[in-house]
Write an enzyme that holds these catalytic residues in place. Sequence first.
Site, mmCIF file in Angstrom:
data_model
loop_
_atom_site.group_PDB
_atom_site.id
_atom_site.type_symbol
_atom_site.label_atom_id
_atom_site.label_comp_id
_atom_site.label_asym_id
_atom_site.label_seq_id
_atom_site.Cartn_x
_atom_site.Cartn_y
_atom_site.Cartn_z
ATOM 1 C CB SER A 172 -41.767 -16.003 -3.264
ATOM 2 O OG SER A 172 -40.665 -15.181 -3.499
ATOM 3 C CG ASN A 214 -35.780 -13.197 -10.946
ATOM 4 O OD1 ASN A 214 -36.993 -13.383 -11.008
ATOM 5 N ND2 ASN A 214 -35.255 -12.130 -10.376
ATOM 6 N NE ARG A 241 -37.131 -17.818 -9.123
ATOM 7 C CZ ARG A 241 -37.337 -16.871 -10.044
ATOM 8 N NH1 ARG A 241 -37.771 -15.673 -9.665
ATOM 9 N NH2 ARG A 241 -37.103 -17.104 -11.316
ATOM 10 C CD GLU A 259 -32.994 -13.263 -5.969
ATOM 11 O OE1 GLU A 259 -34.112 -13.365 -6.497
ATOM 12 O OE2 GLU A 259 -32.500 -14.161 -5.254
ATOM 13 C CG HIS A 269 -36.494 -9.245 -7.607
ATOM 14 N ND1 HIS A 269 -37.342 -10.231 -8.049
ATOM 15 C CD2 HIS A 269 -35.466 -9.883 -6.995
ATOM 16 C CE1 HIS A 269 -36.847 -11.419 -7.721
ATOM 17 N NE2 HIS A 269 -35.716 -11.233 -7.074
ATOM 18 C CG ASN A 309 -47.399 -17.734 -8.081
ATOM 19 O OD1 ASN A 309 -47.564 -17.746 -6.862
ATOM 20 N ND2 ASN A 309 -47.338 -18.839 -8.795
ATOM 21 C CB CYS A 352 -41.415 -10.881 -13.446
ATOM 22 S SG CYS A 352 -41.362 -9.950 -11.909
#
Length: 447
Positions: free
Chosen positions: A22, A110, A138, A174, A248, A359, A365
């Site tokens: 990412s 997301n 993703r 997103e 984000h 991560n 999240c």
Amino acid sequence: MTAHEVNFDGLVGLTHHYAGLSFGNEASTRHRFQMSNPRLAVKQGLLKMKALADAGFPQAVIPPHERPFIPALRQLGFTGSDEQILDKVARQAPRWLSSVSSASPMWVANAATVCPSADALDGKVHLTVANLNNKFHRALEVPVTEALLRAIFRDESQFSVHSALPQVALLGDEGAANHNRLGGEYGSAGVQLFVYGREEENEIRPARYPARQSREASEAVARLNQVNPQQVIFAQQNPEVIDQGVFHNDVIAVSNRQVLFCHEAAFARQKVLINQLRTRVDGFMAIEVPAGEVSVSDAVATYLFNSQLLSRDDGSMLLVLPRECQDHAGVWRYLNKLVAEDNPISAMQVFDLRESMANGGGPACLRLRVVLTEEERRAVNPAVMMNDALFTALNAWADRYYRDRLTAADLADPLLLREGREALDVLTRLLDLGSVYPFQQTGAADG
């Protein structure tokens, strides 16, 4: 009408590993190729869910996806049996194997953008699946995410689940990670704040890292979700903080009811936005953290703002934080000062989520917020609601199927693929989801 916020947390998948997939997510890049512990990861998430459920915060689960995802490798031109494909891609293109094995669906912030019924023109709860098209690993999530949401929010008289926007860069979406809702009681009409990083005819955008969310996508999602146009604000995230790893908005801001807790550098025209919110939201309070107390880099490193802000019965709020905040002297000093001051945030709860954090995914999240009335909550698939029995069952399930160590080399192991499919078969029965995974629909589990 009385309503409550229900947090739907993503279960960490069996192939949780550190691949650095990412770009723009600095934690993801920094921990690339380290050994992971999928069993510990899923249990850390379950402990957070159960602790919050026990504290009176309604909690539910969203399952992981099938990984490695062989259909994506077939789309990329790899042929043969599933085992042959795993062997070929491991030798010829290991990066693709890592991508189709990502456990990123666990970050369900997301998964979709949610509109409560109080804000919708038709009085339904709306969920629009995010297309996540900035990252290949993703974007793979979209079809199964939609199937899972339809299996959880299955009563079409109460819920409308919308397919993702077209997979083009102009419409990069997103999900709820770039969306906040502010207002009074959960069951009353609120103001929805959609945050974007770029728009087509605006040259103000980050230079180092990609802006994943477009204004065009945010506007389309608001339309799909039938958000009352009088209840919407679109605001640009500060491109400078995107270039510092704020990929984000939920890495730099979090809201709950009348409170917006954010860094002073979170938004492009922050003073204008704060004034808009003050005008539109009764009792609005902005808690803006000065750079002199917490820098943007420290906020990103600790995920201070990737916290959950939850309302307690007495009207005060609980801030749910990753342990990294407690381990950082400056951030922890700021937080202790914050809860002592005169504002609704009066308590903190810290969780060890290091497997996810490494991560680049903190408490916020891992959850999708869905405001539901009592009638709507009764219409949700009851098997996904967290309680003692489900917590016990999911821990036993994880003990049976999850490995306690995983490296990139292990992803080519055909046993891992079989273990994952067997685990998901069992899970879909446990959660009463039906055949939501491609391998269940095609008989691919047989090879």
